[in-house]
Design a protein around this motif. Structure first.
Motif, PDB file in Angstrom:
ATOM      1  N   PHE A  44      38.056  53.505  43.530  1.00 24.45           N
ATOM      2  CA  PHE A  44      36.895  54.430  43.519  1.00 24.45           C
ATOM      3  C   PHE A  44      35.366  53.981  42.782  1.00 24.45           C
ATOM      4  CE2 PHE A  44      40.819  56.842  41.832  1.00 24.45           C
ATOM      5  CZ  PHE A  44      40.888  57.455  42.981  1.00 24.45           C
ATOM      6  N   ARG A  45      35.589  52.477  42.872  1.00 25.82           N
ATOM      7  CA  ARG A  45      34.226  51.841  42.681  1.00 25.82           C
ATOM      8  C   ARG A  45      34.338  50.598  43.588  1.00 25.82           C
ATOM      9  NH1 ARG A  45      35.138  50.344  36.388  1.00 25.82           N
ATOM     10  NH2 ARG A  45      32.904  49.787  36.516  1.00 25.82           N
ATOM     11  N   PRO A  46      33.950  50.746  44.822  1.00 31.81           N
ATOM     12  CA  PRO A  46      34.048  49.621  45.975  1.00 31.81           C
ATOM     13  C   PRO A  46      33.194  48.371  45.626  1.00 31.81           C
ATOM     14  CG  PRO A  46      33.559  51.827  46.685  1.00 31.81           C
ATOM     15  CD  PRO A  46      33.173  51.992  45.274  1.00 31.81           C
ATOM     16  N   GLY A  47      32.170  48.591  44.667  1.00 39.13           N
ATOM     17  CA  GLY A  47      31.810  47.109  44.248  1.00 39.13           C
ATOM     18  C   GLY A  47      32.516  46.501  43.319  1.00 39.13           C
ATOM     19  N   LEU A  48      33.438  46.948  42.716  1.00 35.20           N
ATOM     20  CA  LEU A  48      34.122  46.358  41.712  1.00 35.20           C
ATOM     21  C   LEU A  48      35.491  45.583  42.539  1.00 35.20           C
ATOM     22  CD1 LEU A  48      34.783  45.591  38.767  1.00 35.20           C
ATOM     23  CD2 LEU A  48      36.190  47.770  38.604  1.00 35.20           C
ATOM     24  N   THR A  49      35.493  44.276  42.500  1.00 31.56           N
ATOM     25  CA  THR A  49      36.822  43.365  43.087  1.00 31.56           C
ATOM     26  C   THR A  49      37.815  43.339  41.931  1.00 31.56           C
ATOM     27  OG1 THR A  49      35.430  42.430  44.728  1.00 31.56           O
ATOM     28  CG2 THR A  49      37.590  41.449  44.301  1.00 31.56           C
ATOM     29  N   ARG A  50      38.990  43.411  42.010  1.00 26.09           N
ATOM     30  CA  ARG A  50      40.308  43.297  41.388  1.00 26.09           C
ATOM     31  C   ARG A  50      41.094  42.267  41.811  1.00 26.09           C
ATOM     32  NH1 ARG A  50      40.204  46.726  37.011  1.00 26.09           N
ATOM     33  NH2 ARG A  50      39.276  48.488  37.192  1.00 26.09           N
ATOM     34  N   TYR A  51      41.288  41.309  40.867  1.00 24.91           N
ATOM     35  CA  TYR A  51      42.243  40.202  41.719  1.00 24.91           C
ATOM     36  C   TYR A  51      43.427  40.416  41.109  1.00 24.91           C
ATOM     37  CZ  TYR A  51      37.920  37.862  43.127  1.00 24.91           C
ATOM     38  OH  TYR A  51      36.726  37.512  43.904  1.00 24.91           O
ATOM     39  N   ARG A  52      44.382  39.860  41.931  1.00 23.38           N
ATOM     40  CA  ARG A  52      45.869  39.691  41.491  1.00 23.38           C
ATOM     41  C   ARG A  52      46.625  38.352  41.897  1.00 23.38           C
ATOM     42  NH1 ARG A  52      49.483  41.175  45.665  1.00 23.38           N
ATOM     43  NH2 ARG A  52      48.353  42.674  47.269  1.00 23.38           N
ATOM     44  N   ILE A  53      47.588  37.828  41.480  1.00 21.22           N
ATOM     45  CA  ILE A  53      48.161  36.634  41.692  1.00 21.22           C
ATOM     46  C   ILE A  53      48.778  36.851  42.730  1.00 21.22           C
ATOM     47  CG2 ILE A  53      49.742  34.537  41.055  1.00 21.22           C
ATOM     48  CD1 ILE A  53      48.588  35.420  38.099  1.00 21.22           C
ATOM     49  N   ALA A  54      48.994  36.154  44.086  1.00 20.76           N
ATOM     50  CA  ALA A  54      49.465  36.542  45.214  1.00 20.76           C
ATOM     51  C   ALA A  54      51.085  36.119  45.230  1.00 20.76           C
ATOM     52  CB  ALA A  54      48.941  35.519  46.230  1.00 20.76           C
ATOM     53  N   GLU A  55      51.268  34.848  44.273  1.00 19.48           N
ATOM     54  CA  GLU A  55      52.535  34.723  44.294  1.00 19.48           C
ATOM     55  C   GLU A  55      53.194  35.056  42.995  1.00 19.48           C
ATOM     56  OE1 GLU A  55      55.899  33.153  44.561  1.00 19.48           O
ATOM     57  OE2 GLU A  55      54.963  32.429  46.258  1.00 19.48           O
ATOM     58  N   PRO A  56      54.388  35.681  43.352  1.00 20.79           N
ATOM     59  CA  PRO A  56      55.331  36.022  41.973  1.00 20.79           C
ATOM     60  C   PRO A  56      55.358  35.034  41.063  1.00 20.79           C
ATOM     61  CG  PRO A  56      55.823  37.443  43.851  1.00 20.79           C
ATOM     62  CD  PRO A  56      55.014  36.233  44.367  1.00 20.79           C
ATOM     63  N   LEU A  57      55.662  33.906  41.554  1.00 21.91           N
ATOM     64  CA  LEU A  57      56.412  33.023  40.437  1.00 21.91           C
ATOM     65  C   LEU A  57      55.065  32.303  39.678  1.00 21.91           C
ATOM     66  CD1 LEU A  57      58.610  31.145  39.768  1.00 21.91           C
ATOM     67  CD2 LEU A  57      57.938  29.181  41.377  1.00 21.91           C
ATOM     68  N   LEU A  58      53.916  32.338  40.342  1.00 23.90           N
ATOM     69  CA  LEU A  58      52.749  31.909  39.442  1.00 23.90           C
ATOM     70  C   LEU A  58      52.545  33.057  38.515  1.00 23.90           C
ATOM     71  CD1 LEU A  58      50.171  30.227  42.085  1.00 23.90           C
ATOM     72  CD2 LEU A  58      51.273  29.249  40.069  1.00 23.90           C
TER      73      LEU A  58
END
Length: 496
Positions: free
Chosen positions: A316-330
């Motif tokens: 709902f806020r296209p200008g806001l980027t959220r990050y998540r860790i791609a590798e579950p082990l990390l």
């Protein structure tokens, strides 16, 4: 190739789990009888079985396989000459002083028949021979001009699509020449459960939250030690990923170190700890670490480029980027193991795990479950589940003026309905470790009311609850009235 040609292709060996599409594409490329030398680019992060697959393709098609290693150019040429002599039955290895001669000899294998030539870990060779991509480019140009009937099937593999493309940046025509680009990815969560032999959906989520869909983590790193059942999960964690005597214990550290040469590796670890702890935006991460937004943005960009992070715009806020860790082990490492490394190396693992188990449920399993719900929405949900074709599923946040805060929706689905793209098909909340009931539906209704007041079209939006434990009687009654969609953990793994 025709369907009759496809049926004549060598069968996938039983020792390779799944990878049916990848096998068909690679063997079909290798056995293509049509004239003209061709190129395939294969990418895949470490431990995905890329080398295992390419070696099997080489054996099944009678191809030539060479594993690139980080070595001086002369050493690589010597190793390649010895391998080629063994492959062709030559009396003695050729002596090459430069890559031009070696490449010419490799491409000549296809002068009389389709000849697969596989160079695995190609970037390792380029590290000591930076002109090698250009050498290949020139050789392919000559081949097409002078020997148009040559049928060499050259397959180059590397760590990631970004790495492969960067290597050919100066030889763009060679990159355009590639008739196949294939990525060997981790298994999806359903295939991963089958690979580990897990029947319990809840146990499957827990294991996937630790090791994801990387196949080598079962074979090479824990020697096929899989949980015997739901009651064995805690003991399995202690004897594998929290056991310093098992390679999986060290894998997350190696993964970060080998995926990039970071100027500030300590800051990279800190960023991952912040993300694993729930800080998903650049500003939130910078605030948590007391670092400048510029430095944090740089580290995020580098790790995202190396495939360690995924960045997604808020629903709902296209200008806001959220990050998540791609590798579950990390994620597991930086949420629960990294802060307790000293204790794990000095104390009984079971005692340490009992202390940090709540952290696993809150910081690892819960967000991972939410991500699996988003994956389910776009990969497995039937058209009539949301009344349209789901295209994206991401997190979303809505400001709540009355609560002086925000309301989070873990699964926001947009897609196509009635020929219109970008329709808000569903807004959902996900709870891993608590029974969902009327308060969760009230939260959903509040979110939808705020969205409608802001101008969002919610006319076709389906409210949804994704539960890892189950649903209470009031929520079940609302489902019976058609007021909410309930998706339990069994449906994630077995339903649409």
């Amino acid at each position: 190739m025709s369907s009759s040609d496809a049926t004549a292709l060598p069968a996938r060996p039983d020792r390779i789990f799944d990878r049916t599409d990848e096998w068909t594409d690679l063997v079909g490329f290798a056995r293509d009888p049509r004239p003209g030398a061709t190129l395939a680019l294969v990418s895949g992060q470490r431990r995905q079985g890329k080398t295992f697959l390419l070696e099997a393709v080489s054996q099944a098609t009678g191809g030539f396989y060479f594993d690139g290693q980080a070595a001086a150019e002369a050493e690589s040429l010597r190793r390649l000459a010895e391998r080629l002599a063994a492959h062709t039955g030559a009396a003695r290895p050729p002596h090459w002083g430069r890559w031009d001669d070696a490449v010419e000899a490799l491409l000549a294998l296809g002068d009389e028949r389709p000849a697969p030539v596989i160079v695995d870990d190609f970037p390792e060779l380029v590290g000591h021979s930076p002109a090698l991509p250009s050498v290949l480019h020139c050789a392919f140009v000559r081949m097409h001009e002078q020997r148009p009937h040559n049928r060499t099937r050259l397959i180059l593999s590397g760590a990631s699509p970004a790495v492969i493309r960067r290597l050919f940046a100066g030889s763009s025509s060679l990159h355009r020449l590639a008739s196949l680009e294939l990525a060997v990815r981790p298994f999806g969560f359903r295939k991963a459960a089958r690979f580990w032999g897990i029947r319990s959906p809840r146990l499957a989520v827990q294991v996937h939250a630790v090791v994801g869909g990387t196949p080598a983590y079962r074979g090479d790193l824990v020697r096929d030690d899989a949980p015997a059942g739901p009651d064995d999960f805690d003991a399995w964690v202690c004897r594998t990923v929290l056991n310093p005597r098992v390679p999986l214990f060290w894998e997350a550290r190696h993964l970060l170190e080998q995926e990039g040469d970071y100027a500030d590796r300590a800051l990279s670890h800190s960023v991952l700890v912040a993300i694993a702890g729930g800080r998903s935006t650049p500003g939130g991460i910078a605030d948590r670490l007391g670092a400048s937004l510029h430095d944090i943005s740089h580290v995020l960009a580098v790790m995202r480029n190396h495939g360690l992070l995924h960045g997604e715009a808020d629903a709902f806020r296209p200008g806001l980027t959220r990050y998540r860790i791609a590798e579950p082990l990390l994620a597991f490492e930086h949420a629960v193991a990294w802060p307790h490394r000293a204790a794990l190396e000095q104390e009984d693992a079971a005692a340490v795990w009992r202390r940090i188990r709540p952290d696993f449920d809150a910081s690892v399993a819960a967000p991972h479950f939410a991500q699996l719900c988003r994956d389910w929405a776009t990969r497995y949900a039937a058209w009539d589940t949301f009344g349209g074709e789901a295209a994206t599923a991401v997190r979303g946040t809505v400001p709540d003026p009355e609560g002086n805060g925000r309301l989070d929706a873990e699964v926001v689905v947009r897609g196509t309905a009635d020929g219109r793209p970008g329709v808000l098909l569903s807004v959902g909340v996900a709870c891993w470790n608590e029974v969902m009931d009327a308060p969760h539906l009230a939260r959903l209704r509040r979110i939808l009311a705020l969205l409608a007041a802001s101008g969002e079209d919610t006319g076709q939006t389906v409210p949804a609850c994704y539960g890892g434990v189950g649903f209470g009687p009031e929520l079940r009654a609302a489902e019976a009235k058609g007021e909410v969609l309930l998706i339990g953990i069994d449906r994630l793994y077995h339903g649409e």
